[in-house]
Scaffold this motif. Structure first.
Motif, PDB file in Angstrom:
ATOM      1  N   GLY A 131       0.815  -1.195   0.000  1.00  0.00           N
ATOM      2  CA  GLY A 131       0.000   0.000   0.000  1.00  0.00           C
ATOM      3  C   GLY A 131       0.852   1.249   0.000  1.00  0.00           C
ATOM      4  N   MET A 132       0.254   2.327   0.493  1.00  0.00           N
ATOM      5  CA  MET A 132       0.908   3.632   0.484  1.00  0.00           C
ATOM      6  C   MET A 132       1.114   4.115   1.914  1.00  0.00           C
ATOM      7  SD  MET A 132       2.052   6.114  -1.518  1.00  0.00           S
ATOM      8  CE  MET A 132       1.240   5.870  -3.099  1.00  0.00           C
ATOM      9  N   ARG A 133       2.336   4.488   2.231  1.00  0.00           N
ATOM     10  CA  ARG A 133       2.629   5.157   3.494  1.00  0.00           C
ATOM     11  C   ARG A 133       2.650   6.664   3.224  1.00  0.00           C
ATOM     12  NH1 ARG A 133       7.360   3.281   4.403  1.00  0.00           N
ATOM     13  NH2 ARG A 133       6.649   1.468   5.582  1.00  0.00           N
ATOM     14  N   ILE A 134       1.810   7.393   3.918  1.00  0.00           N
ATOM     15  CA  ILE A 134       1.693   8.831   3.693  1.00  0.00           C
ATOM     16  C   ILE A 134       2.202   9.560   4.922  1.00  0.00           C
ATOM     17  CG2 ILE A 134       0.122  10.721   3.140  1.00  0.00           C
ATOM     18  CD1 ILE A 134      -1.719   8.699   1.855  1.00  0.00           C
ATOM     19  N   ILE A 135       3.073  10.540   4.687  1.00  0.00           N
ATOM     20  CA  ILE A 135       3.685  11.303   5.768  1.00  0.00           C
ATOM     21  C   ILE A 135       3.380  12.779   5.562  1.00  0.00           C
ATOM     22  CG2 ILE A 135       5.874  11.939   6.860  1.00  0.00           C
ATOM     23  CD1 ILE A 135       6.944   9.194   5.855  1.00  0.00           C
ATOM     24  N   GLY A 136       2.853  13.418   6.590  1.00  0.00           N
ATOM     25  CA  GLY A 136       2.541  14.836   6.491  1.00  0.00           C
ATOM     26  C   GLY A 136       1.965  15.354   7.790  1.00  0.00           C
ATOM     27  N   ALA A 137       2.197  16.631   8.077  1.00  0.00           N
ATOM     28  CA  ALA A 137       1.677  17.288   9.284  1.00  0.00           C
ATOM     29  C   ALA A 137       2.068  16.531  10.552  1.00  0.00           C
ATOM     30  CB  ALA A 137       0.167  17.435   9.196  1.00  0.00           C
ATOM     31  N   GLY A 138       3.255  15.923  10.548  1.00  0.00           N
ATOM     32  CA  GLY A 138       3.724  15.192  11.713  1.00  0.00           C
ATOM     33  C   GLY A 138       3.065  13.848  11.916  1.00  0.00           C
ATOM     34  N   VAL A 139       2.291  13.381  10.934  1.00  0.00           N
ATOM     35  CA  VAL A 139       1.569  12.113  11.038  1.00  0.00           C
ATOM     36  C   VAL A 139       2.105  11.148   9.985  1.00  0.00           C
ATOM     37  CG1 VAL A 139      -0.688  10.993  10.908  1.00  0.00           C
ATOM     38  CG2 VAL A 139      -0.495  13.305  11.872  1.00  0.00           C
ATOM     39  N   ARG A 140       2.184   9.882  10.352  1.00  0.00           N
ATOM     40  CA  ARG A 140       2.618   8.829   9.440  1.00  0.00           C
ATOM     41  C   ARG A 140       1.519   7.763   9.387  1.00  0.00           C
ATOM     42  NH1 ARG A 140       7.990   6.443   8.126  1.00  0.00           N
ATOM     43  NH2 ARG A 140       8.803   8.335   9.096  1.00  0.00           N
ATOM     44  N   LEU A 141       0.930   7.574   8.200  1.00  0.00           N
ATOM     45  CA  LEU A 141      -0.146   6.612   8.024  1.00  0.00           C
ATOM     46  C   LEU A 141       0.270   5.541   7.029  1.00  0.00           C
ATOM     47  CD1 LEU A 141      -3.381   8.785   7.659  1.00  0.00           C
ATOM     48  CD2 LEU A 141      -2.725   7.393   9.621  1.00  0.00           C
ATOM     49  N   TYR A 258       5.997  -0.817   1.489  1.00  0.00           N
ATOM     50  CA  TYR A 258       5.036   0.244   1.225  1.00  0.00           C
ATOM     51  C   TYR A 258       5.686   1.299   0.333  1.00  0.00           C
ATOM     52  CZ  TYR A 258       1.373  -1.119   4.523  1.00  0.00           C
ATOM     53  OH  TYR A 258       0.346  -1.784   5.161  1.00  0.00           O
ATOM     54  N   LEU A 259       4.930   1.819  -0.612  1.00  0.00           N
ATOM     55  CA  LEU A 259       5.352   3.035  -1.301  1.00  0.00           C
ATOM     56  C   LEU A 259       5.188   4.191  -0.331  1.00  0.00           C
ATOM     57  CD1 LEU A 259       3.544   2.568  -4.756  1.00  0.00           C
ATOM     58  CD2 LEU A 259       5.859   1.868  -4.115  1.00  0.00           C
ATOM     59  N   GLU A 260       6.138   5.109  -0.327  1.00  0.00           N
ATOM     60  CA  GLU A 260       6.124   6.193   0.668  1.00  0.00           C
ATOM     61  C   GLU A 260       5.975   7.549  -0.009  1.00  0.00           C
ATOM     62  OE1 GLU A 260       8.387   5.822   4.462  1.00  0.00           O
ATOM     63  OE2 GLU A 260       9.572   7.432   3.576  1.00  0.00           O
ATOM     64  N   SER A 261       4.979   8.315   0.432  1.00  0.00           N
ATOM     65  CA  SER A 261       4.703   9.627  -0.148  1.00  0.00           C
ATOM     66  C   SER A 261       4.740  10.678   0.949  1.00  0.00           C
ATOM     67  CB  SER A 261       3.329   9.621  -0.825  1.00  0.00           C
ATOM     68  OG  SER A 261       3.004  10.889  -1.335  1.00  0.00           O
ATOM     69  N   TRP A 262       5.490  11.742   0.718  1.00  0.00           N
ATOM     70  CA  TRP A 262       5.625  12.852   1.659  1.00  0.00           C
ATOM     71  C   TRP A 262       4.821  14.043   1.131  1.00  0.00           C
ATOM     72  CZ3 TRP A 262       9.548  13.089   5.788  1.00  0.00           C
ATOM     73  CH2 TRP A 262      10.186  11.849   5.993  1.00  0.00           C
ATOM     74  N   LEU A 263       3.804  14.423   1.885  1.00  0.00           N
ATOM     75  CA  LEU A 263       2.923  15.489   1.431  1.00  0.00           C
ATOM     76  C   LEU A 263       3.483  16.877   1.712  1.00  0.00           C
ATOM     77  CD1 LEU A 263      -0.609  14.115   2.394  1.00  0.00           C
ATOM     78  CD2 LEU A 263       0.730  13.778   0.310  1.00  0.00           C
ATOM     79  N   ALA A 421      -6.381  23.878  -6.629  1.00  0.00           N
ATOM     80  CA  ALA A 421      -6.575  24.225  -5.221  1.00  0.00           C
ATOM     81  C   ALA A 421      -5.291  24.050  -4.419  1.00  0.00           C
ATOM     82  CB  ALA A 421      -7.690  23.370  -4.626  1.00  0.00           C
ATOM     83  N   ILE A 422      -4.630  22.892  -4.570  1.00  0.00           N
ATOM     84  CA  ILE A 422      -3.452  22.641  -3.738  1.00  0.00           C
ATOM     85  C   ILE A 422      -2.237  23.411  -4.226  1.00  0.00           C
ATOM     86  CG2 ILE A 422      -4.287  20.368  -3.071  1.00  0.00           C
ATOM     87  CD1 ILE A 422      -2.174  19.162  -4.945  1.00  0.00           C
ATOM     88  N   GLY A 423      -2.344  24.079  -5.385  1.00  0.00           N
ATOM     89  CA  GLY A 423      -1.264  24.964  -5.795  1.00  0.00           C
ATOM     90  C   GLY A 423      -1.080  26.118  -4.837  1.00  0.00           C
ATOM     91  N   GLN A 429      -1.558  23.074   3.071  1.00  0.00           N
ATOM     92  CA  GLN A 429      -1.257  22.931   4.491  1.00  0.00           C
ATOM     93  C   GLN A 429      -2.517  22.617   5.287  1.00  0.00           C
ATOM     94  OE1 GLN A 429       0.756  26.551   5.613  1.00  0.00           O
ATOM     95  NE2 GLN A 429       2.425  26.217   4.146  1.00  0.00           N
ATOM     96  N   PHE A 430      -3.620  23.294   4.952  1.00  0.00           N
ATOM     97  CA  PHE A 430      -4.878  23.064   5.655  1.00  0.00           C
ATOM     98  C   PHE A 430      -5.355  21.629   5.432  1.00  0.00           C
ATOM     99  CE2 PHE A 430      -9.495  22.872   5.796  1.00  0.00           C
ATOM    100  CZ  PHE A 430      -9.795  23.513   6.990  1.00  0.00           C
ATOM    101  N   ALA A 431      -5.321  21.176   4.173  1.00  0.00           N
ATOM    102  CA  ALA A 431      -5.785  19.835   3.854  1.00  0.00           C
ATOM    103  C   ALA A 431      -4.930  18.777   4.541  1.00  0.00           C
ATOM    104  CB  ALA A 431      -5.766  19.634   2.339  1.00  0.00           C
ATOM    105  N   THR A 432      -3.625  18.985   4.543  1.00  0.00           N
ATOM    106  CA  THR A 432      -2.728  18.022   5.180  1.00  0.00           C
ATOM    107  C   THR A 432      -2.932  17.998   6.689  1.00  0.00           C
ATOM    108  OG1 THR A 432      -1.086  18.379   3.433  1.00  0.00           O
ATOM    109  CG2 THR A 432      -0.325  17.328   5.450  1.00  0.00           C
ATOM    110  N   ARG A 433      -3.028  19.178   7.271  1.00  0.00           N
ATOM    111  CA  ARG A 433      -3.150  19.275   8.731  1.00  0.00           C
ATOM    112  C   ARG A 433      -4.450  18.643   9.234  1.00  0.00           C
ATOM    113  NH1 ARG A 433      -2.313  24.204   8.996  1.00  0.00           N
ATOM    114  NH2 ARG A 433      -4.435  25.034   9.228  1.00  0.00           N
ATOM    115  N   HIS A 434      -5.544  18.823   8.483  1.00  0.00           N
ATOM    116  CA  HIS A 434      -6.834  18.336   8.955  1.00  0.00           C
ATOM    117  C   HIS A 434      -7.182  16.952   8.404  1.00  0.00           C
ATOM    118  CE1 HIS A 434      -8.074  22.044  10.984  1.00  0.00           C
ATOM    119  NE2 HIS A 434      -7.453  22.685  10.003  1.00  0.00           N
TER     120      HIS A 434
END
Length: 475
Positions: A131-141, A258-263, A421-423, A429-434
């Motif tokens: 699957g995908m490991r997603i890292i952003g806003a201090g969270v790792r999923l 896992y594939l790893e993506s840093w937001l 939008a994400i440009g 930042q808002f989307a990642t944080r929430h």
């Protein structure tokens, strides 16, 4: 969001699924290909490699010429050859050849490979991921690929150095004639401006020039698509474009499943524009890269190679992402998104893959859409060649862009709005944080971004995504 023949086609065509796939997704040869096989000339025999050499006139003619032996071109040629169509596949490089890519494949790409008949077992040189490991806003999923009936529950990793050759050899085995080291220099046109072949130059010392003729030509020559440009098809400025850079490092993380993506990317306290990835290759190295969209104010004004180095400088030392462990140059490539070159059919020329701007705007993924568009192009070409008159054949070919729009148009429009939008870094930042602290929401987001939903029925979220795509005007 699977491709379907639009109802505007004649009933016989509309009822015919691509070869190897029945309407419900099960294996089936499909009447479209059976009809084409009976009407089209048989393959000319064993496939050949290397620059074209002097020979009988028949060697310079084919039913179909496919320009470019990347994923789109090889898929088109493979499906056409299976249908009994005489297809000539021209590739300017000699295999194996390098191609800038993240090397990570989602389950959508895996399904397309299986449909093409490519062996995808680990014994065949593929590395599976969960699957995908997603890292952003201090969270790792860690988000496993969704369990679906329409797609396998795993992804793959393989370098493009031999990935493209694997696909080209698959097309050869199916009966396509592959010529390597042949650069297409331009179209051959009739008096009405319709393409009837291509001119070429071999890339060997002799640089011999030749012409090849065919009833239909497919441009699968990538983002730059010089053949499309020569036919007057320029890129559209109202479509998103991305740029990505990547390289390889020796690292103990090479066997990550896992594939790893840093937001969000950081250079000390400063957030950098773009997103990053780390994909373990299973061979002692990781593919490491980052991408940026042209909707960002920083697009085109950044030294991407320096940006990559600055991001990696903040990584833990034990991961090994340092200059002395880098095994390849840092290379970059453009990502043509959301149908950024249209129309996808004109005057005997069909566009497939990157040549038609078919990269997913949501995640920058191009390989599954290259493979799928190649299969779809082959279906329409096979049907067209089986028509007894030119007018009937043209009606079939003219429906190819309609089928692409039906398959991806609304989804790509959603993607275009997403990247706009994400440009804005504040929106990102808002989307990642929430979003990141909400795993259930991120699982839905993964389905949307990777385009992994059941085409019919499925979970309520699948139906919502499909409804949004259908309600959104086609790209």
């Amino acid at each position: 969001m699977t491709h379907e023949v639009p109802p505007s086609l004649p009933p016989a065509d509309a009822a015919a699924p691509p070869r190897g796939r029945a309407p419900d997704g099960s294996p089936d040869a499909g009447p479209a290909y059976a009809a084409a096989t009976s009407a089209a000339p048989a393959s000319t025999g064993p496939a050949s490699t290397g620059p074209a050499s002097t020979g009988p006139a028949a060697a310079e003619e084919a039913d179909v010429i496919v320009v470019g032996a990347g994923p789109a071109g090889s898929a088109t040629a493979s499906y056409l050859a299976r249908a009994g169509v005489d297809v000539l596949l021209l590739e300017k490089a000699q295999f194996p050849r390098e191609k800038v890519c993240g090397d990570g494949l989602t389950p959508r790409a895996v399904k397309a490979l299986i449909g093409m008949g490519v062996p995808v077992g680990e014994q065949d040189g593929w590395v599976r991921n969960k699957g995908m490991r997603i890292i952003g806003a201090g969270v790792r999923l860690e988000l496993p690929w969704p369990e679906l009936s329409s797609y396998p529950g795993y992804g793959l990793v393989r370098t493009r150095l031999d990935f493209d050759e694997t696909l080209a050899r698959t097309a050869q085995k199916a009966g396509a004639r592959l010529l390597e080291g042949v650069t297409v220099t331009g179209p051959v046109l009739d008096d009405d401006g319709r393409i009837t072949g291509v001119t070429t130059r071999s890339t060997d010392a002799g640089r011999a020039e030749r012409s090849y003729r065919a009833r239909v030509v497919v441009a699968a020559d990538g983002n730059s698509s010089r053949l499309s440009l020569a036919m007057g098809l320029s890129k559209r400025d109202d479509r998103p474009m991305g740029v990505a850079v990547r390289t390889y490092y020796t690292t103990p993380r090479h066997d990550d499943d896992y594939l790893e993506s840093w937001l969000d990317l950081w250079d000390g306290p400063r957030q950098l524009p773009g997103y990053g990835w780390i994909f373990g290759m299973g061979d002692g190295t990781s593919n490491v890269g980052l991408g940026m969209l042209n909707t960002s104010d920083s697009f085109g004004n950044v030294d991407y190679r320096d940006l990559l180095r600055r991001w990696l400088a903040g990584m833990p030392a034990e991961w090994g992402y340092v200059e002395e462990n880098r095994t390849q140059p840092i290379r970059g490539a453009a990502l043509p998104m959301g149908f950024n070159r249209t129309p996808h059919y004109t005057r005997g020329l069909l566009l497939a893959g990157d040549a038609g701007g078919m990269v997913n705007p949501f995640n920058g993924e191009g390989i599954p859409y290259a493979l799928e568009s190649g299969e779809l192009a082959a279906q329409f070409i096979a049907q067209a060649l089986a028509r007894p008159d030119a007018a009937g054949a043209e009606r079939v070919l003219m429906a190819y862009p309609q089928a692409l729009k039906a398959a991806y148009g609304g989804y790509y429009t959603l993607g275009r709005r997403f990247v706009q939008a994400i440009g804005n870094p504040k929106v990102m930042q808002f989307a990642t944080r929430h979003g990141m602290p909400r795993p259930a929401l991120m699982r839905i987001t993964l389905k949307l971004l990777a385009n992994l939903t059941e085409p019919r029925g499925g979970h309520a979220t699948d139906r919502v995504i499909h409804a949004l795509s259908k309600m959104t005007p086609a790209a």
